[in-house]
Design a protein around this motif. Structure first.
Motif, PDB file in Angstrom:
ATOM      1  N   GLU A 115       0.832  -1.210   0.000  1.00 31.34           N
ATOM      2  CA  GLU A 115       0.000   0.000   0.000  1.00 31.34           C
ATOM      3  C   GLU A 115       0.865   1.258   0.000  1.00 31.34           C
ATOM      4  OE1 GLU A 115      -3.227  -0.033  -0.536  1.00 31.34           O
ATOM      5  OE2 GLU A 115      -3.414  -2.217  -0.433  1.00 31.34           O
ATOM      6  N   MET A 116       1.442   1.559  -1.176  1.00 33.14           N
ATOM      7  CA  MET A 116       2.147   2.827  -1.404  1.00 33.14           C
ATOM      8  C   MET A 116       1.583   3.349  -2.711  1.00 33.14           C
ATOM      9  SD  MET A 116       6.214   2.223  -0.799  1.00 33.14           S
ATOM     10  CE  MET A 116       6.437   1.552  -2.415  1.00 33.14           C
ATOM     11  N   THR A 117       1.531   4.672  -2.870  1.00 33.67           N
ATOM     12  CA  THR A 117       0.919   5.223  -4.083  1.00 33.67           C
ATOM     13  C   THR A 117       1.965   5.388  -5.186  1.00 33.67           C
ATOM     14  OG1 THR A 117      -0.598   6.406  -2.670  1.00 33.67           O
ATOM     15  CG2 THR A 117      -0.521   7.103  -4.963  1.00 33.67           C
ATOM     16  N   PRO A 118       1.823   4.662  -6.302  1.00 29.78           N
ATOM     17  CA  PRO A 118       2.794   4.830  -7.399  1.00 29.78           C
ATOM     18  C   PRO A 118       2.380   5.946  -8.357  1.00 29.78           C
ATOM     19  CG  PRO A 118       1.351   2.963  -7.840  1.00 29.78           C
ATOM     20  CD  PRO A 118       0.838   3.605  -6.584  1.00 29.78           C
ATOM     21  N   LEU A 166       5.684  -4.309  -8.967  1.00 29.36           N
ATOM     22  CA  LEU A 166       5.015  -3.630 -10.085  1.00 29.36           C
ATOM     23  C   LEU A 166       4.135  -2.505  -9.543  1.00 29.36           C
ATOM     24  CD1 LEU A 166       4.096  -3.578 -13.133  1.00 29.36           C
ATOM     25  CD2 LEU A 166       2.304  -5.182 -12.474  1.00 29.36           C
ATOM     26  N   PRO A 167       4.393  -1.267  -9.964  1.00 31.25           N
ATOM     27  CA  PRO A 167       3.501  -0.170  -9.568  1.00 31.25           C
ATOM     28  C   PRO A 167       2.184  -0.291 -10.340  1.00 31.25           C
ATOM     29  CG  PRO A 167       5.616   0.629 -10.467  1.00 31.25           C
ATOM     30  CD  PRO A 167       5.508  -0.811 -10.812  1.00 31.25           C
ATOM     31  N   VAL A 168       1.101  -0.515  -9.638  1.00 28.61           N
ATOM     32  CA  VAL A 168      -0.202  -0.664 -10.327  1.00 28.61           C
ATOM     33  C   VAL A 168      -0.892   0.697 -10.244  1.00 28.61           C
ATOM     34  CG1 VAL A 168      -2.278  -2.083 -10.533  1.00 28.61           C
ATOM     35  CG2 VAL A 168      -0.224  -3.058  -9.504  1.00 28.61           C
ATOM     36  N   VAL A 169      -0.537   1.549 -11.187  1.00 24.97           N
ATOM     37  CA  VAL A 169      -0.882   2.967 -11.096  1.00 24.97           C
ATOM     38  C   VAL A 169      -2.405   3.171 -11.099  1.00 24.97           C
ATOM     39  CG1 VAL A 169      -0.536   5.222 -12.179  1.00 24.97           C
ATOM     40  CG2 VAL A 169       1.280   3.508 -12.271  1.00 24.97           C
ATOM     41  N   HIS A 170      -3.125   2.417 -11.930  1.00 25.78           N
ATOM     42  CA  HIS A 170      -4.565   2.683 -12.058  1.00 25.78           C
ATOM     43  C   HIS A 170      -5.340   2.269 -10.804  1.00 25.78           C
ATOM     44  CE1 HIS A 170      -4.732  -1.586 -13.083  1.00 25.78           C
ATOM     45  NE2 HIS A 170      -6.041  -1.548 -13.017  1.00 25.78           N
ATOM     46  N   ARG A 171      -4.727   1.433  -9.925  1.00 27.48           N
ATOM     47  CA  ARG A 171      -5.397   1.033  -8.685  1.00 27.48           C
ATOM     48  C   ARG A 171      -4.787   1.706  -7.455  1.00 27.48           C
ATOM     49  NH1 ARG A 171      -8.226  -3.871  -7.933  1.00 27.48           N
ATOM     50  NH2 ARG A 171      -6.944  -4.131  -6.070  1.00 27.48           N
ATOM     51  N   GLY A 172      -3.621   2.322  -7.633  1.00 25.14           N
ATOM     52  CA  GLY A 172      -3.041   3.091  -6.533  1.00 25.14           C
ATOM     53  C   GLY A 172      -2.289   2.269  -5.502  1.00 25.14           C
ATOM     54  N   HIS A 173      -1.658   1.161  -5.929  1.00 22.20           N
ATOM     55  CA  HIS A 173      -0.795   0.404  -5.015  1.00 22.20           C
ATOM     56  C   HIS A 173       0.248  -0.341  -5.831  1.00 22.20           C
ATOM     57  CE1 HIS A 173      -2.571  -3.566  -5.986  1.00 22.20           C
ATOM     58  NE2 HIS A 173      -3.726  -2.932  -6.057  1.00 22.20           N
TER      59      HIS A 173
END
Ligand code: FAD
Length: 358
Positions: free
Chosen positions: A230-233, A250-257
């Motif tokens: 739970e970190m914001t990419p 993997l930064p999952v940018v569209h889900r925010g983690h």
């Protein structure tokens, strides 16, 4: 029963959706049936991280990866609304493995990261431990797609064409040949007739139509776990691949983690979410790998996602003729790589189903 379809595809996951898409691209006049017992993109693909990086663990996988890269580039151009995200890519490997790992990249430009590139990596992964015996590699970009979203973007385009029929919530129970056609019998009593056939039912193929082909290749079902961090990419956050551990952040940018994917050791699972949980040993394994690189991330690695995929021992997919049937193929056992290799798998499965047309 209405007029026969030119091709039927059973399974609307990332592989089946791309078979349908490529069939329509090659033959815009064909009547195409895409049938799924659930929703489009609702199988393994729904749980997938969707990592796509220019890398092949074996020469055969490198070929599939290069081909898929080219086909995904076209797909992104033709369906710009499909959710793909381009990101910086780094790998970490032991120094003695660096030449081998560099040779596995499918795009030019991979090299040992210089001081500036390392700084950009540690701007994100602030307590990253590379150590004296490991090096960081960078130089080509990677990315990911939201696999369910990509399936739906493809199928939304297909649905706009009246020659394409998408049938959801309809399980195909059996397939038989009649004259020159395949007859698909659905659980609700309906039958569909098609000239050509591709079965792409993911891990369910072991227990349904196409099972003989999968069993002939010793396919087994393996659990896949990816922990959530739970970190914001952002779109500048790098993917970080721990090459010696077959694991990645993997930064999952569209889900925010972030997700942390690592190899599980649980085999012969039943492909249903009720039977699959993140067990304490999965969590400990994930934390043990991460602890080599970042203690901060270990503490954040508690929950995540779990499902499974069909695997071969070589981790190469099974793309084969359907035994005893003409103009029919199976495509599956994606072995944890189905998102990034789907375009090439789909192309080969379609070639096989159309081989008798030549
Ligand atoms: C947690 C996790 C993370 C992953 N991360 C990555 C990653 O980062 N990168 C990557 O490349 N791969 C990844 N994978 C692997 C990848 O997701 C799979 O290889 C890929 O989704 C398989 O696609 P498929 O089309 O073969 O199967 P599916 O997506 O399962 O599609 C099969 C479809 O067939 C349907 N079906 C089944 N039986 C029938 C029937 N009898 N009649 C009609 N329909 C039927 C199902 O409903 C389903 O929709 C991951 C997998 C998991 C579980």
């Amino acid at each position: 029963m209405n007029q026969a379809f030119d091709i039927a595809i059973v399974g609307a996951g990332i592989v089946g959706a791309q078979v349908a898409y490529q069939a329509h691209q090659r033959h815009p006049d064909w009547r195409v049936l895409l049938i799924d017992r659930s929703l489009v993109g609702g199988g393994v693909s729904h749980y997938s991280g969707g990592l796509d990086h220019p890398f092949g663990w074996s020469p055969e996988q490198k070929i599939l990866a290069s081909e898929s890269l080219e086909l995904y580039t076209r797909l992104k151009r033709d369906i710009p609304e499909a959710p793909f995200f381009d990101l910086p890519l780094y790998g970490i490997t032991r120094a003695e493995n660096s030449a081998l790992m560099l040779s596995r990249f499918t795009k030019p430009g991979a090299h040992r990261a210089d001081a500036d590139e390392l700084r950009r990596l540690t701007d994100t992964y602030t307590d990253l431990e590379i150590g004296d015996d490991r090096i960081a590699i960078t130089g080509c970009r990677g990315g990911y797609g939201d696999p369910g979203g990509v399936c739906n973007a493809i199928v939304r385009r297909l649905r706009q064409n009246e020659r394409i029929r998408v049938v959801e919530g309809t399980k195909v129970e059996s397939i038989r040949s009649e004259d020159e056609d395949h007859l698909l019998s659905a659980a609700d009593g309906r039958e569909f007739r098609s000239r050509r056939l591709v079965i792409a039912t993911g891990p369910w193929m072991l227990d349904g139509p196409g099972m003989e082909a999968m069993r002939a290749h010793d396919v087994r079902i393996k659990k896949i776990v990816a922990m959530h961090i739970e970190m914001t990419p952002t779109l500048e956050s790098p993917i970080l691949f721990f090459l010696d551990d077959d694991s990645y952040l993997l930064p999952v940018v569209h889900r925010g983690h972030w997700i942390f994917s690592f190899p599980s050791t649980h085999w012969d699972c039943i492909p249903t979410i009720d039977a699959l949980t993140i067990a304490p040993d999965d969590r400990e394994r994930a934390r043990g790998i991460l602890a080599k690189y970042s203690s901060k991330l270990v503490d954040m690695c508690t929950n995540g996602r779990v499902f499974c995929d069909a695997y071969t021992q070589s981790r190469l997919p099974v793309i084969a003729p359907l035994p005893g049937m003409q103009r029919a193929s199976v495509a599956g056992a994606c072995s944890g790589f189905g998102f990034r290799l789907a375009p090439a798998i789909a192309r080969r499965a379609l070639d096989l189903a159309c081989a008798a047309d030549a």
